[in-house]
Every structure is written in C-alpha cells, then in structure tokens.
Write a protein that holds these residues in place. Structure first.
Motif, PDB file in Angstrom:
ATOM      1  N   MET A   1       0.858  -1.190   0.000  1.00 57.44           N
ATOM      2  CA  MET A   1       0.000   0.000   0.000  1.00 57.44           C
ATOM      3  C   MET A   1       0.882   1.224   0.000  1.00 57.44           C
ATOM      4  SD  MET A   1      -2.766   1.221   2.871  1.00 57.44           S
ATOM      5  CE  MET A   1      -3.780  -0.227   2.641  1.00 57.44           C
ATOM      6  N   ASN A   2       0.492   2.179  -0.832  1.00 54.55           N
ATOM      7  CA  ASN A   2       1.257   3.408  -0.876  1.00 54.55           C
ATOM      8  C   ASN A   2       0.977   4.240   0.349  1.00 54.55           C
ATOM      9  OD1 ASN A   2       2.274   2.717  -3.385  1.00 54.55           O
ATOM     10  ND2 ASN A   2       0.586   3.712  -4.465  1.00 54.55           N
ATOM     11  N   CYS A   3       2.011   4.909   0.746  1.00 56.93           N
ATOM     12  CA  CYS A   3       1.862   5.830   1.865  1.00 56.93           C
ATOM     13  C   CYS A   3       1.875   7.235   1.282  1.00 56.93           C
ATOM     14  CB  CYS A   3       2.989   5.654   2.889  1.00 56.93           C
ATOM     15  SG  CYS A   3       2.855   6.772   4.289  1.00 56.93           S
ATOM     16  N   GLU A   4       0.763   7.814   1.280  1.00 55.78           N
ATOM     17  CA  GLU A   4       0.656   9.170   0.779  1.00 55.78           C
ATOM     18  C   GLU A   4       1.161  10.141   1.825  1.00 55.78           C
ATOM     19  OE1 GLU A   4      -0.979   8.240  -2.989  1.00 55.78           O
ATOM     20  OE2 GLU A   4      -0.152  10.101  -2.173  1.00 55.78           O
ATOM     21  N   VAL A   5       1.956  11.076   1.385  1.00 56.96           N
ATOM     22  CA  VAL A   5       2.540  12.068   2.302  1.00 56.96           C
ATOM     23  C   VAL A   5       2.105  13.446   1.852  1.00 56.96           C
ATOM     24  CG1 VAL A   5       4.673  13.072   3.175  1.00 56.96           C
ATOM     25  CG2 VAL A   5       4.518  10.597   2.781  1.00 56.96           C
ATOM     26  N   CYS A   6       1.721  14.211   2.796  1.00 57.46           N
ATOM     27  CA  CYS A   6       1.350  15.589   2.533  1.00 57.46           C
ATOM     28  C   CYS A   6       2.155  16.486   3.450  1.00 57.46           C
ATOM     29  CB  CYS A   6      -0.137  15.815   2.764  1.00 57.46           C
ATOM     30  SG  CYS A   6      -0.668  17.507   2.430  1.00 57.46           S
ATOM     31  N   GLU A   7       2.965  17.321   2.852  1.00 57.06           N
ATOM     32  CA  GLU A   7       3.797  18.263   3.604  1.00 57.06           C
ATOM     33  C   GLU A   7       3.098  19.617   3.529  1.00 57.06           C
ATOM     34  OE1 GLU A   7       7.192  16.911   4.184  1.00 57.06           O
ATOM     35  OE2 GLU A   7       7.812  18.547   5.480  1.00 57.06           O
ATOM     36  N   LEU A   8       2.604  20.049   4.638  1.00 52.52           N
ATOM     37  CA  LEU A   8       1.873  21.314   4.646  1.00 52.52           C
ATOM     38  C   LEU A   8       2.838  22.491   4.648  1.00 52.52           C
ATOM     39  CD1 LEU A   8      -0.968  20.467   7.188  1.00 52.52           C
ATOM     40  CD2 LEU A   8      -1.104  20.533   4.701  1.00 52.52           C
ATOM     41  N   LYS A   9       2.339  23.566   4.200  1.00 54.23           N
ATOM     42  CA  LYS A   9       3.130  24.792   4.133  1.00 54.23           C
ATOM     43  C   LYS A   9       3.526  25.243   5.533  1.00 54.23           C
ATOM     44  CE  LYS A   9       2.621  29.588   2.639  1.00 54.23           C
ATOM     45  NZ  LYS A   9       1.688  30.611   2.156  1.00 54.23           N
ATOM     46  N   GLU A  10       4.773  25.717   5.644  1.00 55.00           N
ATOM     47  CA  GLU A  10       5.277  26.113   6.955  1.00 55.00           C
ATOM     48  C   GLU A  10       4.527  27.323   7.483  1.00 55.00           C
ATOM     49  OE1 GLU A  10       9.664  26.062   8.641  1.00 55.00           O
ATOM     50  OE2 GLU A  10       9.295  27.930   7.540  1.00 55.00           O
ATOM     51  N   LEU A  11       4.301  27.266   8.763  1.00 53.52           N
ATOM     52  CA  LEU A  11       3.603  28.367   9.437  1.00 53.52           C
ATOM     53  C   LEU A  11       4.540  29.013  10.440  1.00 53.52           C
ATOM     54  CD1 LEU A  11       0.266  26.482  10.158  1.00 53.52           C
ATOM     55  CD2 LEU A  11       0.651  28.179   8.381  1.00 53.52           C
ATOM     56  N   VAL A  12       4.584  30.329  10.400  1.00 57.05           N
ATOM     57  CA  VAL A  12       5.392  31.082  11.362  1.00 57.05           C
ATOM     58  C   VAL A  12       4.463  31.491  12.499  1.00 57.05           C
ATOM     59  CG1 VAL A  12       6.834  33.107  11.701  1.00 57.05           C
ATOM     60  CG2 VAL A  12       6.889  31.895   9.503  1.00 57.05           C
ATOM     61  N   VAL A  13       4.730  30.943  13.640  1.00 59.95           N
ATOM     62  CA  VAL A  13       3.818  31.159  14.762  1.00 59.95           C
ATOM     63  C   VAL A  13       4.604  31.604  15.984  1.00 59.95           C
ATOM     64  CG1 VAL A  13       2.145  29.474  13.934  1.00 59.95           C
ATOM     65  CG2 VAL A  13       3.951  28.751  15.490  1.00 59.95           C
ATOM     66  N   GLU A  14       3.921  32.294  16.831  1.00 61.24           N
ATOM     67  CA  GLU A  14       4.473  32.611  18.141  1.00 61.24           C
ATOM     68  C   GLU A  14       4.007  31.525  19.105  1.00 61.24           C
ATOM     69  OE1 GLU A  14       3.879  36.564  19.392  1.00 61.24           O
ATOM     70  OE2 GLU A  14       4.170  37.405  17.396  1.00 61.24           O
ATOM     71  N   GLN A  15       4.686  31.498  20.214  1.00 65.01           N
ATOM     72  CA  GLN A  15       4.464  30.376  21.115  1.00 65.01           C
ATOM     73  C   GLN A  15       3.009  30.279  21.569  1.00 65.01           C
ATOM     74  OE1 GLN A  15       7.644  29.910  23.811  1.00 65.01           O
ATOM     75  NE2 GLN A  15       6.904  27.972  24.598  1.00 65.01           N
ATOM     76  N   TRP A 110      -0.333   4.337   5.883  1.00 68.51           N
ATOM     77  CA  TRP A 110      -0.824   4.603   4.538  1.00 68.51           C
ATOM     78  C   TRP A 110      -0.996   6.104   4.266  1.00 68.51           C
ATOM     79  CZ3 TRP A 110      -5.557   6.986   4.953  1.00 68.51           C
ATOM     80  CH2 TRP A 110      -6.305   6.713   6.106  1.00 68.51           C
ATOM     81  N   GLU A 111      -0.846   6.903   5.287  1.00 66.08           N
ATOM     82  CA  GLU A 111      -0.928   8.357   5.041  1.00 66.08           C
ATOM     83  C   GLU A 111      -0.227   9.087   6.176  1.00 66.08           C
ATOM     84  OE1 GLU A 111      -4.483  10.389   3.055  1.00 66.08           O
ATOM     85  OE2 GLU A 111      -4.654  11.099   5.124  1.00 66.08           O
ATOM     86  N   ARG A 112       0.498  10.130   5.805  1.00 65.43           N
ATOM     87  CA  ARG A 112       1.189  10.953   6.795  1.00 65.43           C
ATOM     88  C   ARG A 112       1.030  12.426   6.444  1.00 65.43           C
ATOM     89  NH1 ARG A 112       4.660   8.713  10.382  1.00 65.43           N
ATOM     90  NH2 ARG A 112       5.159   6.510  10.076  1.00 65.43           N
ATOM     91  N   TRP A 113       0.831  13.166   7.463  1.00 66.75           N
ATOM     92  CA  TRP A 113       0.704  14.607   7.345  1.00 66.75           C
ATOM     93  C   TRP A 113       1.792  15.260   8.177  1.00 66.75           C
ATOM     94  CZ3 TRP A 113      -3.375  16.754   4.461  1.00 66.75           C
ATOM     95  CH2 TRP A 113      -4.358  15.845   4.068  1.00 66.75           C
ATOM     96  N   PHE A 114       2.529  16.165   7.576  1.00 67.97           N
ATOM     97  CA  PHE A 114       3.583  16.877   8.289  1.00 67.97           C
ATOM     98  C   PHE A 114       3.205  18.347   8.409  1.00 67.97           C
ATOM     99  CE2 PHE A 114       6.638  13.566   8.738  1.00 67.97           C
ATOM    100  CZ  PHE A 114       6.420  12.710   7.688  1.00 67.97           C
ATOM    101  N   ILE A 115       3.100  18.739   9.633  1.00 67.51           N
ATOM    102  CA  ILE A 115       2.752  20.118   9.942  1.00 67.51           C
ATOM    103  C   ILE A 115       4.032  20.818  10.373  1.00 67.51           C
ATOM    104  CG2 ILE A 115       1.316  21.632  11.362  1.00 67.51           C
ATOM    105  CD1 ILE A 115      -0.450  19.078  11.847  1.00 67.51           C
ATOM    106  N   ASN A 116       4.414  21.813   9.602  1.00 67.63           N
ATOM    107  CA  ASN A 116       5.682  22.506   9.840  1.00 67.63           C
ATOM    108  C   ASN A 116       5.432  23.842  10.517  1.00 67.63           C
ATOM    109  OD1 ASN A 116       7.491  20.594   8.310  1.00 67.63           O
ATOM    110  ND2 ASN A 116       6.087  21.180   6.668  1.00 67.63           N
TER     111      ASN A 116
END
Lengths: 217, 572
Positions: A1-15, A110-116
C-alpha cells in the motif's frame, strides 16, 4: 500500500499561537479521515476569524490536546530550535510473521501529514490580548507588526486548510476499507513530534527500514 | 449503521441522497434559523443522519423529500445561490455571494464507467463511490466554514443583533450565468469529482472573496416606522396580548411556501415542495411577514418563485406580536396623566385613609391620639392662621405641655417616608404633616394624649386639628376645620409645589362625611376655648382640641426651624 505524504506549508507562529494553529490543522485532517458516523462541531478560532470543524469525538479532542501540550513543553525546552514538525499518521495494523524479539503485529502507514511550524520568540511572554499602552512609537509599531503577523498567519492557516481539503479530495484510492458500523474514528492514527534535527524524509526512511512504530521521547 | 448496507445502495440513490445532504449542509451553514427560532434538539442519529456518516440533524422541511429537489433525476444539476439581500431597502438588488453547483455529469463515451460492468464490480464501484462521497461531503462541510460568507452567517445568527442585510437562498436546476463583470468578482473552487456509475459527481463553488462592499451593519431593532400607539396616545393599549410561544410566532410566519424552481421545471408547483414550507425565521428580527413576499415575487414576471424571500415593506401590524414592540413602549401610563400626580400621593398617603365614618381603617389610623393622620391631609396653615396660633403658643402652660410632643412630633416627622420634594418645600411642616401616616408618629404622641384615642374612635369625632382655630366644642372644631381648610387652601396657593397635594387633601376632607357635620360652630368658639382654658370637661376637651391644634402648629414650626438649622449646619 502506498503511503501518501502531505507536507503542509510552513507556518510562522508565536508560542502562544501554537495551540490554536495545531488545533485547526489536526482537527481538520482528522475530520476528513474519521469516516465513521460523526456529528460535526463548528469551532471558532480564538485567535483568528476562522471556523474549523471537529469530528465531535471526545477521545480525539483529548488526545489532540495532550499532544499539543506535549509539543509545547518540548519546544520550550529547546528555545533555540526554531523549526518543529508535528506528524499525523494513519496506519493499519497487520499481522506479520512472528519472530524472536519482534512483535506479531506491525503498523502499516498509509498516510502521513507533516505540519511545519517555525516558532518566533518576539513576544514569548506576551498574552494574546495584551495591549501595550505607551507613547513610544516603537511600541505602536510592534502592535502593527503583531497585527500584520496575525493577519498573515490567519491567511497561512486558511491556505493550509484548503491544502488539506484539496489533498483529501484528490487522494482517496489509498484509503483502506471503512470498517462496518464505524462510529467516529474509522482508522487508527498517531500524532508524533519530530525534532528539528530530523526531517520528515529521514523519519520515513527510518520507519520503512525498521517497520516499527516510531515514537519520540 | 444505515438500514441499507453499502452494497444495497444504488448509485442513483447515493447521488440523490448526496445532493440532498449537500443542500442541507449549505443551507444550514448559510441561512440563519433555517430550522426555525429554536434549533432542533440533538438526538440519536436517525437513518437519514447515517447517510455519508455525517449527522447534520433534521433537515429543513423543504428537504424532507429529496426527490422533490431533482424531479428529473440525478442528472439534473442542483444550483444553490446564496444571496445577500438589503433588509431595509427592497429596491436595492440582492447580490449573489456564493453559488454552489452540484451535478452528476454523464460519463464520457470513452470512460470505463460508460460501459456496463459486472455485478461484482458494480458493488465495488458503489462502495468506492459511497466512500468518496463521504469525503466529498466532509470537504464541502469544511469549505462552507472557510468561505467569507461564513462570517456574515455568524453575524446574522447573533441573537441580539439585527443587521441591514439578510442571507437568503435560491435553489434551481440551472445557473443563471453571471455577467463578465460579475464573473470577475468571483473566485472559483472546484472539488475533485467522484466517479459514479451514472457519471462524475462534481461540486464547485463560486464565491466572493470579500464582502466588505456590502457594508454589513447593525441596524436598529426596529426599522423606521410610524408608531401610532406611542405611549400616551389614545391608541395605546397596554393590555395588548402577548403571543404565547415562539413556536406560535414561527408558525404564523411559516405559512408561506416557497416552491423550488427546479421542482417547477415542467411540473406544477403543487408538487412535493408545496408541502414543504421553507421559511427564514429570525426570532430577534421580528420583521414583516414573509407572506407578502411570495405574492410579490410570484407576480413579477422576471422573478420566478424561489426559495428566498426578502423582507417586504414594513407593515406595522406585523409588529403587534413582536417582543420589541412590547419592550420599547415602556409601560408608563401617560394616558393616566390625571392620576399620575395622584398616584405618588396616593402611594405616599395610602397609609392615611380618608376619614370615613365607621371605617376601621380610619380608626386604625386615627387611633392613638390627636396626631391624627387625617390631619396630615390638611393643607398647611395659612400665615394668618399661623399667626393667630402664636398667641396660643405664648401660653406657658400649653407650651410646656405641648413642647415635648412637638419634639416627638419632630422625631416622627423626621422618620417619615416617601415625602415628595414638592411637599417638603417651604411649608415643610405642613407638607410633612400631610404625608405623615407613620405609626411611629402616632405612637409618639399617644403618651400625651390619653383621652384622645377614645375620642378618635368616635366616628363623629371631629379632628381637632382639622381646624386651625381651636373650638370649644366638637362642632366648633369641625367648623374650624372647614375654616382651616379654607385657610389652608388660601395658604397653599402661595406654594405651587404643594398646591396639588393640598388641594387633594382638602377635597378629601371636604367630602368626608364627618367633617360636614352640621354642628360645626363659628370661629368665635376658638377664642372662647383659649379663654376658658382647661376648666370644664367639655371645655377642657375642646380646649384640648384647640390646644392640640396649636401644639401641632408649634411643632411644625419647631420642625421647620430645626430643619433650617440643620441645613445651615450642613452648609457650614
């Protein structure tokens, strides 16, 4: 099974913005992947003019809050690190050939989401609604900067959410079969916190090689 | 799980239910109070909720029969326009802020879906279609919350705010094309289509990226109108009935049905939607009835009946059941202007009743002694009468006798309640006297007047202080009472702020039966009483009455002096 990866756009946040941002994103992803019967809840962001949707499962809310708290405590221990990642993974549990010193089941992602997230420390000790009263023009500029930052972040979060929606609509073939009579969460998931020294690709490589669940302390 | 298993569902059924659920989601996220004034209570998910594993609650009545939405089959597009309509100006055009289009497009000839497939693959396709439809519906649900119109929806849903625009909708089976200019104002978002055996289920939305041009503002609770039943007008009816419940009010407005355009396409309007009244209720708006709108719209040739309505020209009658109309005219009774002046007096003089023969209440009020509450109704002594009483005050015996009571009287008066300023003015002693009714006042004087209560119990007892001039007999006292009243009336004319109250008291005293006893004597008895002193019993009694009257007067003077001294002391 393919593992779909989604790399989300980086967010500049304060604490102080981390919690609300992560809530938006994590809940939106899970809402689109909790394919059991749900009663959605609209949540208005505290920091932004934004409404996101929760799947209405208390266990999910609790786990997300715990993970966010864990993430915040970790980054506070490493104030010098700016870039951080949170990974939301969906997996299936499969039996494998029993062997010595290995588990009988394995997780197949089968799916991964990366929150930057890029954490800024400009106003670490300032509360979200704290206002400055003063006659210093520099202070006025900081409030303007804060407003600009907030607006930009809201736009970025909205873009992230649309990115999620686009992804979940386009990538459907890899989804496993929905269990019958599923209520709420239909697929198991996990939330992991990556260190800045380890990129998402490194993590994937490590996981593919080991085939074990990866958790970071 | 739903009664129908995944394999039991047909593609057409899935598409039909999908369109219905999508419309439900759109309307629930855009039209305030689509379900009525009160949202439906959350309950266990019904079969309908289990479609696409998304429990949205009870659909609006128009969506109870989804087949009515697409009478010509699932291939008919479903176009939902969300409009922003000016509320106070029906002449202003309404603007489309969002247009949702959901359609099952026929597969291309070269598409593998075009050719009939085996049953097993049909089942697989159905399952896959259903799964993807679930995700697509979730995406639609999320996007609805991310578009700019969501903010407007939240504002309009605010329970205590009323805005100058309304969100309405229009459902049709075809989309009126936008002009080029309008097209440029919209942004487009297209969801990934879901492949079905019937074709591709495609959903898209055109939306305005910014709604700032509409100047959404909070409007007044009530639109500008001519209020005919303003407070004080003859038309004011404070006894106007309130509606019993919000549901009844909703019911009065839900009588209008808005046949969907699609349903009318080639079919009479009495099809399914006719049984599905669609209304737009805003319990806090209490605007005009929607009943006017459909007729207006139906008669307009260029405006086919739609699922939307706009607030018509304001109809005052529609407001008669509206809470704001009950709230705004505050229930102050200006129409009772005649009693307005009386009511505070009455409230303040309520403890003091009009002396009536045989009246137990009066007895109670009279009870202790000469500190007869009824005296309180008497107007202040005239300066002439006050001067005439001065010689009596020079009487050392009477003075020594009276002074303590005067002091007590002052204590009692100082504890009086509810004295209006107007009555305190100037003639404060008399004003206070007119309002005293304090039991404390009466009791404070009871100790010095032992025999008086017996007299007071006598219905024919004349109130000694009813007259300014002391009389030697009851009749004399009563006659003097009348004189005193006249004197008081004369004196009161000099004090405008006390005139009304004094006049009322005088009127009451005059109309009181005991005060009009024919045995009233002339003024000469007063001087006789002063001369006689406390000798004989009857004379003693009359002298007592006169002395009491004089004593009262002295007490008033002392009170006045005391108050003046106090005020001077405060100033310094």
């Amino acid at each position: 099974m393919n593992c779909e990866v989604c790399e989300l756009k980086e967010l500049v946040v304060e604490q102080f913005e981390i919690r609300e941002v992560l809530r938006c994103i994590l809940h939106t992803i899970i809402f689109h992947r909790a394919l059991g019967l749900v009663r959605p809840r609209d949540i208005n962001c505290e920091l932004f003019e934004l409404t996101y949707v929760q799947c209405g499962v208390p266990e999910v809310e609790k786990e997300i809050e715990e993970k966010i708290t864990e993430f915040i405590s970790k980054i506070s221990k490493h104030p010098n690190r700016r870039s951080h990642q949170v990974c939301l993974s969906f997996y299936e549990t499969k039996d494998k050939q029993p062997a010595w010193f290995s588990s009988k089941t394995e997780r197949v992602y089968w799916e991964r989401w990366f929150i930057n997230l890029q954490i800024t420390n400009q106003r670490v000790n300032m509360k979200p609604n704290q206002t400055k009263v003063g006659f210093d023009p520099g202070e006025k500029l900081s409030s303007l900067e804060e407003k600009l930052h907030r607006t930009a972040l809201e736009t970025s979060v909205r873009e992230n959410l649309f990115q999620i929606i686009k992804f979940v609509n386009e990538k459907m073939d890899h989804l496993p079969h929905i269990p019958p009579n599923a209520e709420g969460i239909s697929y198991p998931y996990e939330i992991t916190i990556l260190s800045s020294s380890e990129s998402s690709l490194d993590m994937l490589k490590r996981m593919l090689q080991t085939g074990h669940q990866t958790t970071l302390s | 799980m739903a009664a129908h298993s995944d394999s039991g569902r047909t593609t057409e059924q899935i598409v039909s239910q999908f369109l219905s659920k999508a419309l439900h989601a759109i309307l629930a996220a855009r039209i305030p109070y689509i379900h009525g004034p009160t949202p439906p209570p959350s309950r266990h998910p019904r079969k309908r909720d289990r479609w696409f594993h998304l429990a949205l609650g009870d659909p609006p009545p128009a969506l109870e029969h989804p087949s009515g939405l697409i009478p010509n089959g699932v291939m008919e597009p479903l176009v939902v326009d969300i409009l922003l309509s000016p509320r106070d100006d029906p002449t202003m055009p309404e603007a489309i802020v969002e247009r949702w289009v959901a359609q099952c497009e026929a597969p291309a000839p070269w598409s593998p879906l075009h050719s009939p497939a085996e049953t097993s693959s049909n089942s697989f396709l159905v399952k896959r279609t259903y799964k993807k439809s679930i995700i697509l519906l979730r995406s639609i649900y999320s996007v609805l919350r991310l578009l700019p119109a969501q903010r407007v929806f939240k504002m309009l849903c605010a329970s205590n705010q009323s805005y100058n625009h309304d969100l309405t909708y229009r459902v049709s089976s075809f989309a009126e094309p936008f002009s080029r200019k309008e097209e440029a104002e919209f942004q487009y978002h297209c969801f990934a289509p879901v492949e079905t055996q019937s074709g591709q289920l495609a959903v898209s939305v055109q939306y305005r990226p910014s709604l700032s041009q509409f100047n959404l503002e909070i409007s007044s609770l009530l639109p500008p109108m001519l209020i005919t039943d303003y407070v004080g007008s003859p038309a004011a009816d404070p006894m106007r009935a309130f509606p019993s419940s919000p549901s009844e009010r909703a019911g009065t407005r839900s009588s209008t049905s808005f046949p969907l355009r699609g349903s009318q396409h080639g079919q009479p309007s009495t099809s399914a939607p006719a049984s599905a009244p669609v209304f737009f209720n805003r319990p806090h708006s209490w605007t005009g009835g929607p009943s006017e709108v459909p007729s207006n719209r139906a008669q307009h040739p260029n405006h086919p009946p739609t699922g939307s309505y706009r607030k018509p020209a304001f109809n005052f009658d529609e407001f008669k059941f509206s809470p704001p109309f009950y709230m705004s005219p505050t229930p102050s009774p200006p129409k009772f202007s005649g009693s307005y002046m009386q009511s505070p007096l009455r409230s303040e003089t309520a403890p003091v009743s009009i002396p009536q023969p045989g009246s137990s209440k009066v007895k109670v009020l009279r009870s202790p002694n000469l500190s007869d509450p009824t005296r309180n109704f008497l107007p202040p002594p005239s300066p002439r009468s006050a001067r005439t009483t001065d010689p009596s005050s020079q009487d050392s015996d009477s003075r020594s006798f009276r002074r303590p009571d005067g002091l007590r009287t002052s204590d009692g008066y100082s504890n009086m309640y509810g004295t209006p300023k107007g009555l305190k003015d100037g003639r404060d002693d008399s004003g206070r006297f007119s309002l005293s009714g304090s039991p404390r006042f009466t009791f404070s004087r009871s100790s010095s007047r032992i025999s008086v209560p017996d007299d007071l119990d006598d219905p024919d007892f004349s109130y000694p202080f009813a007259v300014d001039d002391v009389d030697s007999s009851d009749s004399q006292a009563r006659s003097n009472d009348g004189k005193e009243v006249s004197d008081f009336g004369h004196a009161s004319s000099s004090h405008k702020s006390q005139d009304a109250a004094v006049g009322v008291l005088v009127h009451m005293l005059r109309t009181a039966a005991p005060l009009r006893d024919s045995t009233y004597s002339s003024q000469s008895s007063k001087s006789e009483l002063q001369e006689e002193g406390l000798g004989s019993t009857s004379s003693f009694f009359m002298s007592r009455k006169a002395s009491d009257a004089l004593e009262e007067l002295q007490s008033y003077k002392s009170i006045k002096e005391m108050l003046l001294s106090q005020s001077k002391g405060k100033l310094h």
